[in-house]
Motif scaffolding. Sequence first.
Motif, short mmCIF file in Angstrom:
data_model
loop_
_atom_site.label_atom_id
_atom_site.label_comp_id
_atom_site.label_asym_id
_atom_site.label_seq_id
_atom_site.Cartn_x
_atom_site.Cartn_y
_atom_site.Cartn_z
N ILE A 173 27.61 31.27 45.99
CA ILE A 173 28.48 32.38 46.36
C ILE A 173 27.89 33.68 45.82
CG2 ILE A 173 30.80 33.34 46.16
CD1 ILE A 173 30.54 30.77 47.89
N LEU A 174 27.76 34.67 46.70
CA LEU A 174 27.11 35.94 46.35
C LEU A 174 28.10 37.07 46.09
CD1 LEU A 174 24.30 35.85 49.07
CD2 LEU A 174 24.19 34.98 46.73
N GLU A 175 29.30 36.98 46.67
CA GLU A 175 30.26 38.06 46.56
C GLU A 175 31.66 37.49 46.71
OE1 GLU A 175 31.18 42.34 48.81
OE2 GLU A 175 29.30 41.27 49.16
N VAL A 176 32.61 38.08 46.00
CA VAL A 176 34.00 37.61 46.02
C VAL A 176 34.92 38.80 46.25
CG1 VAL A 176 35.76 36.26 44.83
CG2 VAL A 176 33.35 35.90 44.29
N GLU A 177 35.90 38.61 47.14
CA GLU A 177 36.97 39.59 47.32
C GLU A 177 38.29 38.93 46.93
OE1 GLU A 177 37.02 41.00 51.33
OE2 GLU A 177 35.03 41.92 51.21
N TYR A 178 38.92 39.46 45.87
CA TYR A 178 40.18 38.90 45.41
C TYR A 178 41.34 39.65 46.05
CZ TYR A 178 37.37 36.59 41.84
OH TYR A 178 36.43 35.82 41.19
N ALA A 222 45.51 38.60 48.07
CA ALA A 222 46.48 37.55 48.38
C ALA A 222 45.75 36.24 48.67
CB ALA A 222 47.35 37.96 49.56
N LYS A 223 44.58 36.35 49.29
CA LYS A 223 43.67 35.23 49.46
C LYS A 223 42.30 35.66 48.92
CE LYS A 223 46.02 33.19 53.44
NZ LYS A 223 45.85 32.54 54.76
N THR A 224 41.49 34.69 48.56
CA THR A 224 40.16 34.99 48.01
C THR A 224 39.11 34.70 49.07
OG1 THR A 224 40.89 34.41 45.78
CG2 THR A 224 38.53 34.52 46.17
N VAL A 225 38.25 35.68 49.32
CA VAL A 225 37.16 35.51 50.28
C VAL A 225 35.86 35.34 49.50
CG1 VAL A 225 35.92 36.49 52.24
CG2 VAL A 225 38.38 36.91 51.97
N LEU A 226 35.20 34.22 49.72
CA LEU A 226 33.94 33.89 49.05
C LEU A 226 32.82 34.04 50.07
CD1 LEU A 226 35.45 30.64 47.57
CD2 LEU A 226 34.90 32.66 46.20
N LYS A 227 31.92 34.98 49.83
CA LYS A 227 30.85 35.26 50.77
C LYS A 227 29.54 34.66 50.27
CE LYS A 227 32.98 39.60 52.27
NZ LYS A 227 32.79 41.06 52.48
#
Length: 438
Positions: free
Chosen positions: A213-218, A220-225
């Motif tokens: 995983i290179l990037e995370v957006e926290y 209401a839901k978590t997006v793992l890029k």
Amino acid sequence: MKVSSLPADDDSCGWFHLSKPRSPEPAHRGQRSARWVIIGAGFTGLACARQLALNFPDDEVVLVEAQEVGLGPSGRNAGFAIDLPHDIGADDYIGDIALARTSLKLNLAGQSILRDLVDQYRIDCQMKACGKYQAAVENRGIAVLDAYRRGLEKLDQPFQMIDADELPEHLGTHFYRKALFTPGAVLLQPSGLVKGLADNLPANVTLYERTPILEVEYGAKTVLKHAHGSITADKLILANNSFGMRFGFLQGRMLPIYTYASITRPLTDEEQARLGGKPFWGAIPADPFGTTVRRTPDNRLLIRNSFTFNPDGRSNRKYNERFVRRHKASFDQRFPMLPNVTFDYTWGGALAMSRNHNGFFGELAPNVYGALGCNGLGVTRGTVTGKLLADWLAGQRDGLIDFLLQTPGPNSNPPEPFLSLGVNMNLKWGQYRAGRES
């Protein structure tokens, strides 16, 4: 946020190459969503994924591993599934008796989980319930054994003190002056075990390997890029030890400490006869900076010692080349009857340590949870905390879950450069003070 450092273990681990080969699961590509996403397919992540799948049979559980299963820290340790607590900060190495009893329950639960899975799926991992020796050669080490004996008596746990003249019947070597044998430890081939656990997950678990995983957006839901897409999690579980800091949590609270091991070629029949002792055993040092030694069921000898502080959590092959000479010196001291035995593999493996020897268990942020910080007990403690975290997320509570939730977690480290200076000085001093134990 960007993930600033990614796992990068090299391919030198002997356990990985000597265990049964498997075909890795494909890396993730594209976009997908799941209610449960777990980062890290070591002992903790595998246990959590399995239990979540059992607790929520209608949910899909996604398990993401940056490398290949069995190649990371869970496959690189010395292969001890430890039962007994060992508080190196206490005078008798047991300390608070109530805390010690709870630690014992946790470790035994982890052992039980692994035994049942190995039996159920016939996992080929050389699991042997043969106990362990804690061996000493220096006066300081002898004093440690005597103190630990007093602690075990207080905890009402069985043990046997073995003097120098009897030890060759157990270990073959005449090197040690005394050992404390405890019968409850289980020895195993760690990479073989984690590979087998990964290949026998419930049907509603999807494992993606080689998906860092290179990037995370926290939110209401978590997006793992990652490099080839993204995974969206309703609930995210971090089971990646010190790399949890790279995901923004417990920053400055864990210490990625590497320790190093070498394993020999198989002993010939003549060499086995010359060595003597039991056909398989494991001995940990009385001094925590000393040398761990194992004789494996396939008649190899393992030497583990030497430590480095790797703040980025990544391995560095130069240390393998440096410490193999120390391993050879430690081997020759213990096994002078085996002058022509060579090492087949040398490798390093990470421990996620904390200064107060506490890990983290529970909620890190809304919809983000973790079981992090193995403190050298990843086989048993990682397994049981992963399972109990999944039970807690399913609404279950018991005494062990409550204990873990109430644990204060890792304490803060000093800032750099003082942290690296202090840790490196402590590691060098500890290894020097260990003397012949190393």
